[in-house]
Structure formats: C-alpha cells, structure tokens
Write a protein that holds these residues in place. Structure first.
Motif, PDB file in Angstrom:
ATOM      1  N   ARG A 225       0.907  -1.153  -0.036  1.00  0.00           N
ATOM      2  CA  ARG A 225      -0.033  -0.119  -0.002  1.00  0.00           C
ATOM      3  C   ARG A 225       0.755   1.217   0.003  1.00  0.00           C
ATOM      4  N   HIS A 226       0.419   2.226  -0.585  1.00  0.00           N
ATOM      5  CA  HIS A 226       0.993   3.508  -0.617  1.00  0.00           C
ATOM      6  C   HIS A 226       0.665   4.181   0.957  1.00  0.00           C
ATOM      7  N   VAL A 227       1.487   4.913   1.474  1.00  0.00           N
ATOM      8  CA  VAL A 227       1.111   5.329   2.593  1.00  0.00           C
ATOM      9  C   VAL A 227      -0.195   6.460   2.962  1.00  0.00           C
ATOM     10  N   ASP A 228      -0.381   7.148   1.746  1.00  0.00           N
ATOM     11  CA  ASP A 228      -1.494   7.957   1.879  1.00  0.00           C
ATOM     12  C   ASP A 228      -2.813   7.168   1.605  1.00  0.00           C
ATOM     13  N   ASP A 229      -2.608   5.966   1.359  1.00  0.00           N
ATOM     14  CA  ASP A 229      -3.881   5.165   1.397  1.00  0.00           C
ATOM     15  C   ASP A 229      -4.294   4.268   2.607  1.00  0.00           C
ATOM     16  N   THR A 230      -3.477   4.513   3.643  1.00  0.00           N
ATOM     17  CA  THR A 230      -3.745   4.102   4.859  1.00  0.00           C
ATOM     18  C   THR A 230      -4.121   4.953   6.126  1.00  0.00           C
ATOM     19  N   GLY A 231      -4.255   4.624   7.141  1.00  0.00           N
ATOM     20  CA  GLY A 231      -4.413   5.711   8.287  1.00  0.00           C
ATOM     21  C   GLY A 231      -3.307   5.966   9.084  1.00  0.00           C
ATOM     22  N   LEU A 232      -2.351   5.748   8.541  1.00  0.00           N
ATOM     23  CA  LEU A 232      -0.933   6.110   9.340  1.00  0.00           C
ATOM     24  C   LEU A 232      -0.813   7.497   9.763  1.00  0.00           C
ATOM     25  N   ALA A 233      -0.598   8.100  10.745  1.00  0.00           N
ATOM     26  CA  ALA A 233      -0.179   9.543  11.008  1.00  0.00           C
ATOM     27  C   ALA A 233       1.250   9.494  11.023  1.00  0.00           C
ATOM     28  N   VAL A 234       1.880  10.259  10.180  1.00  0.00           N
ATOM     29  CA  VAL A 234       3.200  10.437  10.061  1.00  0.00           C
ATOM     30  C   VAL A 234       3.596  11.797  10.216  1.00  0.00           C
ATOM     31  N   THR A 235       4.520  12.264  11.086  1.00  0.00           N
ATOM     32  CA  THR A 235       5.010  13.486  11.597  1.00  0.00           C
ATOM     33  C   THR A 235       6.572  13.416  11.172  1.00  0.00           C
ATOM     34  N   GLY A 236       6.961  14.622  10.542  1.00  0.00           N
ATOM     35  CA  GLY A 236       8.260  14.942  10.221  1.00  0.00           C
ATOM     36  C   GLY A 236       8.806  14.561   9.036  1.00  0.00           C
ATOM     37  N   ASP A 237      10.062  15.135   8.578  1.00  0.00           N
ATOM     38  CA  ASP A 237      10.537  15.050   7.124  1.00  0.00           C
ATOM     39  C   ASP A 237      11.023  13.645   7.042  1.00  0.00           C
ATOM     40  N   VAL A 238      11.782  13.366   8.104  1.00  0.00           N
ATOM     41  CA  VAL A 238      12.460  11.946   7.874  1.00  0.00           C
ATOM     42  C   VAL A 238      11.322  10.579   7.856  1.00  0.00           C
ATOM     43  N   ALA A 239      10.591  10.826   8.950  1.00  0.00           N
ATOM     44  CA  ALA A 239       9.368   9.825   8.815  1.00  0.00           C
ATOM     45  C   ALA A 239       8.539   9.672   7.549  1.00  0.00           C
ATOM     46  N   THR A 240       8.415  10.899   6.998  1.00  0.00           N
ATOM     47  CA  THR A 240       7.614  10.979   5.582  1.00  0.00           C
ATOM     48  C   THR A 240       8.580  10.427   4.423  1.00  0.00           C
ATOM     49  N   ALA A 241       9.975  10.731   4.413  1.00  0.00           N
ATOM     50  CA  ALA A 241      10.655  10.171   3.343  1.00  0.00           C
ATOM     51  C   ALA A 241      10.832   8.729   3.580  1.00  0.00           C
ATOM     52  N   TRP A 242      10.747   8.322   4.731  1.00  0.00           N
ATOM     53  CA  TRP A 242      10.919   6.728   4.810  1.00  0.00           C
ATOM     54  C   TRP A 242       9.910   5.976   4.346  1.00  0.00           C
ATOM     55  N   MET A 243       8.587   6.404   4.663  1.00  0.00           N
ATOM     56  CA  MET A 243       7.368   5.740   4.285  1.00  0.00           C
ATOM     57  C   MET A 243       7.249   5.800   2.902  1.00  0.00           C
TER      58      MET A 243
END
Length: 278
Positions: free
Chosen positions: A241-259
């Motif tokens: 799945r793409h992270v945008d199609d999940t309910g994950l809450a992602v905070t911060g540039d590092v976490a966003t890039a990783w996902m």
C-alpha cells in the motif's frame, strides 16, 4: 515493544500458521482464478504461490545443505543478465511451476513448506543461515519467510477482492508483529538499498496490534513519529500500500521520506503502488 522477545520456535509456529491461513484462501479456488493477474507486475495468483514454493524449498536447502544451496545460487545467478533480469529470474524460479496445474502447484507448495517446517525445527536462536545476500540470524531468516507468505498472500487477497471472488477471509492477527518489527529495523536498509545516505535522526513508531495491544519501536522522544494500525505499517513497509492510502499518522520529514521508500524485503530497490492504486 511490550511483548516477550520472540524465539525461533515461536516464529516458526507463526510461519506455519501463516501458511495455513493462506492455504485456506486458495485451497478451493476455481482453476481460472489461479490465472488472474495480481498487483505484482507479470505475476498471476499461480505465480505468487510458485514464488513461495520455490523459495520455501531453497530456504529449507539453506538450512540442511548449505553447500548445495551455494551451488544452486551460483547456477541461478549465471542465468541473469542486466537487460533481462526480471524475465530471467521468473523463468529460473517459476518456470517449472508455470507448467503445473493449480492442483499440482498447490500440492508442491504444501510439500515444500512442510520441508521448510521440518528443516527449521533444527534451528536454535543463535544459529545463522546462509542466504542470497549475507547470512541471516535464524530468527530473522524465519521472519523473512513469514513476511513473504503474508505479503504475497496480500496480493492474492487483493486480487480476489478486486475480482469479487468469494474466498475465506484472512483475519488480521498478531502474527504481523514479526513483520512490523522487520519493517522498523529495515529503516536504514531502505536507503542503503537505493544508494542513499540513511538519516541519523530517529523515528518513533507506535502501532496498534490487531488484538489491541501497543507495539512501539524507537525512542519515544524522537521528533519524527509514525502512529496507527500495525496492519497499515506492515502494508506500507512490504510495499503493498502507499502510505497515503492508509490511516497512518506520519510526522516529520525523516518519517515521511522513509514511508515513501520503505522496503522490508531483500533484493533490488523497488517502488510500491502509487497512491490510489488499491
């Protein structure tokens, strides 16, 4: 993580259970369903099972006969070429299984996963197993097999749903704990595999398990965080799945890039589905 540390035996038991869960989904499929295209490019449902069949067999071989495994790997790599690696790999690993009927393939998968189950019963917690890249600790080795069964099973589940084919449900279980941990510890690998510099900033991950427990990884004072359902984290890190199609809450540039590049499995760097694909 709040649960007791897994052992080879507990991971092996969960691997067997994951195999059984997938078996219940495909056991009664009509022959034509096995030919349906799945989200994995080039692969049908039969190919997904063929892939598991081949690598469950070689995993058992790696445990019981490392020298033969090494020789087989050399033969496999000799068939590869930079221009046709994907097709050559499919031919080498799936060719025999593509010639089988669904019933024959199901029988072969059941036989090979039984061989793996028997071979893995000999492993201790501190053992290492030779594999296609560096050798792996026994627990990581079996976790990788469980992740493969679950992820390729997800491709099959998605395909059946998209084609509105009735099949037994695969309930979410806390067996995915192993996959969530693997997804977390492969954070830096996701960068290294793309020949990128891995960030030094930590990420805190807090996940809600299917049973309602909380699984957490990393320092809880990290500026970058990922929170949400464990199933969503596993789907993203296995590129289902793409992270945008999940309910994950992602905070911060590092976490966003990783996902956006997460890859919990070995092999060359690949991209998961685009947003809105599934």
């Amino acid at each position: 993580m709040n649960d007791a540390a897994p052992t080879v035996e507990t991971i092996r038991a969960d691997l067997i259970a994951e195999h059984d869960a997938l078996d219940s989904i495909i056991a009664d499929l009509e022959p034509e369903a096995w030919a349906l295209a799945t989200p994995s490019p080039r692969w049908s449902i039969a190919d997904q099972i063929g892939h598991l069949t081949y690598f469950d067999w070689t995993a058992a071989l790696a445990i019981t006969d490392p020298d033969r495994f090494t020789a087989l790997t050399g033969e496999l790599m000799s068939t590869m070429s930079p221009d046709a690696a994907a097709d050559a790999m499919d031919l080498a690993t799936l060719g025999d299984y593509r010639a089988m009927s669904p019933d024959e393939l199901l029988h072969a998968w059941r036989a090979n996963r039984r061989v793996l189950s028997e071979a893995s019963a000999s492993l201790g917690d501190q053992d290492r197993v030779i594999w296609y890249g560096p050798s792996m600790g026994s627990k990581s080795f079996l976790t990788a097999r469980l992740m493969e069964a679950w992820a390729h099973g997800q491709d099959i589940v998605d395909t059946l749903r998209q084609n509105k084919i009735n099949a037994p449900e695969r309930p979410d279980t806390d067996r995915i704990r192993h996959i969530a941990q693997l997804g977390f510890i492969t954070h830096k690998w996701s960068y290294i595999n793309r020949r990128l510099d891995a960030p030094s900033a930590p990420v805190y991950v807090a996940l809600t398990s299917p049973s309602g427990a909380t699984w957490d990884f990393g320092p809880d004072d990290a500026a970058d965080t990922i929170t949400g359902a464990a199933i969503d984290f596993c789907l993203v890190t296995t590129q289902r799945r793409h992270v945008d199609d999940t309910g994950l809450a992602v905070t911060g540039d590092v976490a966003t890039a990783w996902m956006n590049i997460a890859q919990a499995f070995a092999g060359g760097a690949t991209d998961g589905p685009a947003a809105g694909t599934l």
